[in-house]
Each structure stands twice: as structure tokens, then as C-alpha cells.
Enzyme design. Structure first.
Site, PDB file in Angstrom:
ATOM      1  N   HIS A 240       0.307   5.599   6.637  1.00  0.00           N
ATOM      2  CA  HIS A 240       0.459   5.821   5.202  1.00  0.00           C
ATOM      3  C   HIS A 240       0.734   7.297   4.892  1.00  0.00           C
ATOM      4  O   HIS A 240       0.112   8.176   5.486  1.00  0.00           O
ATOM      5  CB  HIS A 240      -0.798   5.379   4.454  1.00  0.00           C
TER       6      HIS A 240
ATOM      7  N   ASN B 215       4.139  -5.023   5.874  1.00  0.00           N
ATOM      8  CA  ASN B 215       2.999  -5.753   6.431  1.00  0.00           C
ATOM      9  C   ASN B 215       3.437  -6.989   7.217  1.00  0.00           C
ATOM     10  O   ASN B 215       2.768  -7.382   8.181  1.00  0.00           O
ATOM     11  CB  ASN B 215       2.025  -6.135   5.316  1.00  0.00           C
TER      12      ASN B 215
ATOM     13  N   GLY C 269      -1.911  -4.269   1.440  1.00  0.00           N
ATOM     14  CA  GLY C 269      -1.999  -5.410   2.331  1.00  0.00           C
ATOM     15  C   GLY C 269      -1.046  -6.532   2.007  1.00  0.00           C
ATOM     16  O   GLY C 269      -0.957  -7.512   2.760  1.00  0.00           O
TER      17      GLY C 269
ATOM     18  N   ASP D 147      -4.377   7.529   9.609  1.00  0.00           N
ATOM     19  CA  ASP D 147      -4.017   6.267  10.266  1.00  0.00           C
ATOM     20  C   ASP D 147      -2.616   6.315  10.875  1.00  0.00           C
ATOM     21  O   ASP D 147      -2.218   5.398  11.595  1.00  0.00           O
ATOM     22  CB  ASP D 147      -4.132   5.092   9.296  1.00  0.00           C
TER      23      ASP D 147
ATOM     24  N   SER E  59       0.803  -1.224   0.000  1.00  0.00           N
ATOM     25  CA  SER E  59       0.000   0.000   0.000  1.00  0.00           C
ATOM     26  C   SER E  59       0.837   1.275   0.000  1.00  0.00           C
ATOM     27  O   SER E  59       0.373   2.324  -0.460  1.00  0.00           O
ATOM     28  CB  SER E  59      -0.934   0.002   1.212  1.00  0.00           C
TER      29      SER E  59
END
Length: 209
Positions: free
Chosen positions: A183, A99, A71, A180, A34
Site C-alpha cells: 500500500h 485483490n 479488501g 507491508d 484499499s
């Protein structure tokens, strides 16, 4: 006379074809998650879009291909390697592993997957820029040592170029992150592109040799 004319036509066609081949942009595939896929960002704001714009501004004829999947783990990137990095790829930027770290997977898991990715890209004689990641502080110093160290170790093993930390200058900078806290926002992506651009230019130069 006719034979000479036909030969002249063939040579002209060959010259035009060679010129067209040289005119084709170099295809740079960004195999990532991502962070490079453009999660949460609008058109033109993601990493590959901003990198494309930066390379074009530098006069480099490069087509940046977004092969990022939100992801994805390093293992996920390995599983889709053949169709994500197609036969027309000429250089690859690998940005994977974040991740795996966020899931608390043992560092040996992304290390093995990235090792396999670099092995297969090496067999295809593709120049690679490996973008490193760093472990979150809450995972402890032992985990961080093992995880952070896998990127330089693999780059050295495979003779790949290394960009030590993909989020350099952006991590923990709230003004450069989305809500978040993980990112990058559009401004954060701009910082990433500015910092990584010299390494990408070196990758392009290597692919052009």
C-alpha cells in the site's frame, strides 16, 4: 400589471435555480479497494483526499467521493455498485482487481465483474476512467498477460478511458510504500495523484459536456 410582475418573479426564481445547479460541484465517485480507500493513512493523506486537493488547486469544482472498501474484489465492487455509485454520481473512477490478483483468482473472474460494472455504468451514461493493475511477478508470465490485458480490453469494449497502472511510479519503490510493501504511504499517494491527474481532468471535462 400583477400578471407581469408574477412572471418576472418566476423567471428570476428559475434563473437563480439554474445558476445554483451550475454552481454545484461535479460528483466524481472513486469505486475501489484499499489502494484508493486510504488504508493505513491519516486524514487528508488518502487518494481521494489528495485528489480532491489537486483538483481544487487546478480550479476544478469537483467533489471527490471515496467509495473504496479495503479488501474488496472486483466482484465485491459489483455487488455494492448501486449504493456506492448513487444517482447523484456524474463520473466514476474504477480501481478494482488488485485483490483478485493477490488471491490468485483466474483473470476471467475480475474481468467478468469489471465487464458488468462498466456495462451498468454505461447504461447510466456515466463517463468512466478505468484504472488498471498489474499482476505480481511470482504469478508467472501467462497469468500476467491475461490479467494485465483485461483492463485495456475492457476499456476498448466499453469506450471507457484507461489509466494503465494505478500504482505507476510507486510499485516496488519502498520509500513510497507502507511497511507491508503493497500500500502506498502518503508520499506514494502524492505520486499517484500527480501521475493520474491529467486523466482525471479529462474525465471531468467529459462529464461536463
Amino acid at each position: 400589471m400583477m400578471k407581469n410582475w408574477a412572471l418576472a418573479v418566476l423567471f428570476a426564481v428559475a434563473a437563480v435555480s439554474a445558476g445554483a445547479a451550475r454552481a454545484d460541484p461535479l460528483r466524481l465517485v472513486v469505486l475501489g479497494d484499499s489502494l484508493s480507500a486510504g488504508y493505513g493513512l491519516g486524514p487528508g493523506e488518502g487518494f481521494t483526499d489528495q485528489l480532491q486537493k489537486a483538483l481544487t488547486a487546478r480550479g476544478l469544482d469537483v467533489a471527490v467521493v471515496n467509495a473504496g472498501v479495503s479488501g474488496d474484489t472486483a466482484g465485491g465492487g459489483l455487488a455494492r455498485l448501486d449504493w456506492s455509485v448513487g444517482p447523484d454520481a456524474q463520473a466514476v473512477l474504477v480501481e478494482l482487481g488488485a485483490n483478485d490478483m493477490l488471491r490468485g483468482l483466474d483473470p476471467s473472474v475480475p474481468q467478468q465483474a469489471l465487464d458488468a460494472i462498466l456495462t451498468r455504468l454505461g447504461a447510466r451514461k456515466l463517463p468512466v476512467l478505468l484504472a488498471g493493475m498489474r499482476a505480481a511477478p511470482n504469478l508467472g508470465p501467462d497469468y500476467a498477460k491475461r490479467f494485465d490485458g483485461l483492463y485495456p480490453d475492457l476499456a476498448a469494449k466499453h469506450g471507457a478511458m484507461l489509466y494503465p497502472f494505478f500504482l505507476d511510479g510507486v510499485a516496488a519503490e519502498q520509500a513510497l510504500l507502507q511497511a507491508d510493501g503493497m500500500h502506498p504511504n502518503a508520499a506514494g499517494v502524492a505520486v499517484i495523484v500527480e501521475k493520474i491527474l491529467p486523466a482525471v481532468e479529462d474525465l471531468v471535462a467529459q462529464a461536463r459536456r
